[in-house]
Motif scaffolding. Sequence first.
Motif, PDB file in Angstrom:
ATOM      1  N   GLN A   1       0.887  -1.400   0.041  1.00 53.31           N
ATOM      2  CA  GLN A   1       0.001  -0.018   0.063  1.00 53.31           C
ATOM      3  C   GLN A   1       0.756   1.216   0.054  1.00 53.31           C
TER       4      GLN A   1
ATOM      5  N   ASP B   1       2.275   4.826  -1.293  1.00 56.07           N
ATOM      6  CA  ASP B   1       1.232   6.114  -1.388  1.00 56.07           C
ATOM      7  C   ASP B   1       2.430   7.122  -1.819  1.00 56.07           C
TER       8      ASP B   1
ATOM      9  N   SER C   1       2.141  10.520  -0.336  1.00 52.71           N
ATOM     10  CA  SER C   1       2.878  10.799   1.038  1.00 52.71           C
ATOM     11  C   SER C   1       4.145  10.667   1.035  1.00 52.71           C
TER      12      SER C   1
END
Length: 439
Positions: free
Chosen positions: A328, A330, A333
Amino acid sequence: MLSHQDNELLVRTGPATPMGALFRLYWVPFMLSKDLMADGQPKRVMLLGEDLVAFRDSQGRVGLVANACAHRGAPMMFGRNEDCGLRCVYHGWKYDVTGAITDVPAEPPKSRIKDKVKITAYPCRERNGVIWTYMGPQSEAPPPLPNMEWNLVPEENVKLSIRIQECNWLQALEGEIDSAHAPILHGRLDEKGQVNAWLAKRDLKPTFECVRQDFGMSIAARRRLGESNLYWRVNQFIMPFYTLVPPQSKFPDLSGHAWVPMDDTHTICLMFSYHPSQPLAPRTRQIFEQGHEGRETGHASLNAFAKKDPVVPFADYWTKFTPENGFQFDYQSQVETWFSGLPGLWVQDAACQSGTRPIFDRTKEHLSASDAGIAMSRRVLLEAAAAFRDRGVKPAGVDDPDLFMVRAVSLTLPESASWVDAGREHMRARLGADFGYKL
């Protein structure tokens, strides 16, 4: 880098391998006691490459037996857990926790099958919420359980969790004895967060010193702290698959892992966090169990798990962060806040430890100065496996349970002081004793 031959020796842990034989000399932690109910559904287990089934009988005893029935190989994961035994659903053969047959309903009354046949079974013991098994030579009495501080402190002092990681056990272990990565991988781009306030963040170029120990290896990272002081963080590698991480002033607990091979491409990650002399703070336990502001901490949070079908080994311990979904990751981010772009502490470690494949080809790596502890720990493992294979010599910790009473330490010392001398007493675990120095 390692030769292909040495890499293969280290990563293969099945029954017919040198490393597998070495691991089978020790008690192996593999499940939390709370996850196995009396007369409940048996749990499929894969351990050191062996296909097994764990169950708790009517009297609360734990059995760990082969998944294949001794009759004609029907799966024991479908077995009926009833009346102090596990009964195969194919022909009704029933086994107790020792593997002995207690009932064969389709056999004539005078049959001696029960006297001649057993299913493969490994002895199990429980201590402080953890189930251990001994998979070594059944002709020998098992050694004593290792006296590991995290498994001996009161229940309120410790947090335990297990998750499955999709890589070889050695990649996972090496990630935790490498402390050079911590302030980088776990850092932020801004000045917020506890990691950015961490002392280790002040010096990103530590110098490493390694000392061989009877229990394994002490790996010390030296960072400058002001003009006259040095900050030492000493990680511990304890044979055969344990790592210990030092405490911090902001997080005054000790932690580490047992990196137990499920098979050659999956690892059982048993994490422990504990305070040696007092209960964990309720807020600390809550963060471990719930995560922090939507991110994972050192423990897999309750929200991280993606339970599998019961026929999958360790069905309760798989998480939603996988190589298939990029853990996951990102990108936004990563651009704005978190150096790695990965959603929390253990996920960051797992993503890097798992690498590009479950077993990395170490002939292609290029070790640097910060990898001294990794190189020396590999040497300890290779020598131990060869000594047992060639001469039958067992590592010291097999029969000495107190050799495991070790702590990782973080020490601020004058530049002239020796971390080995100053840390010797602090690295000895004594039940009920506090750290003995200022964090």
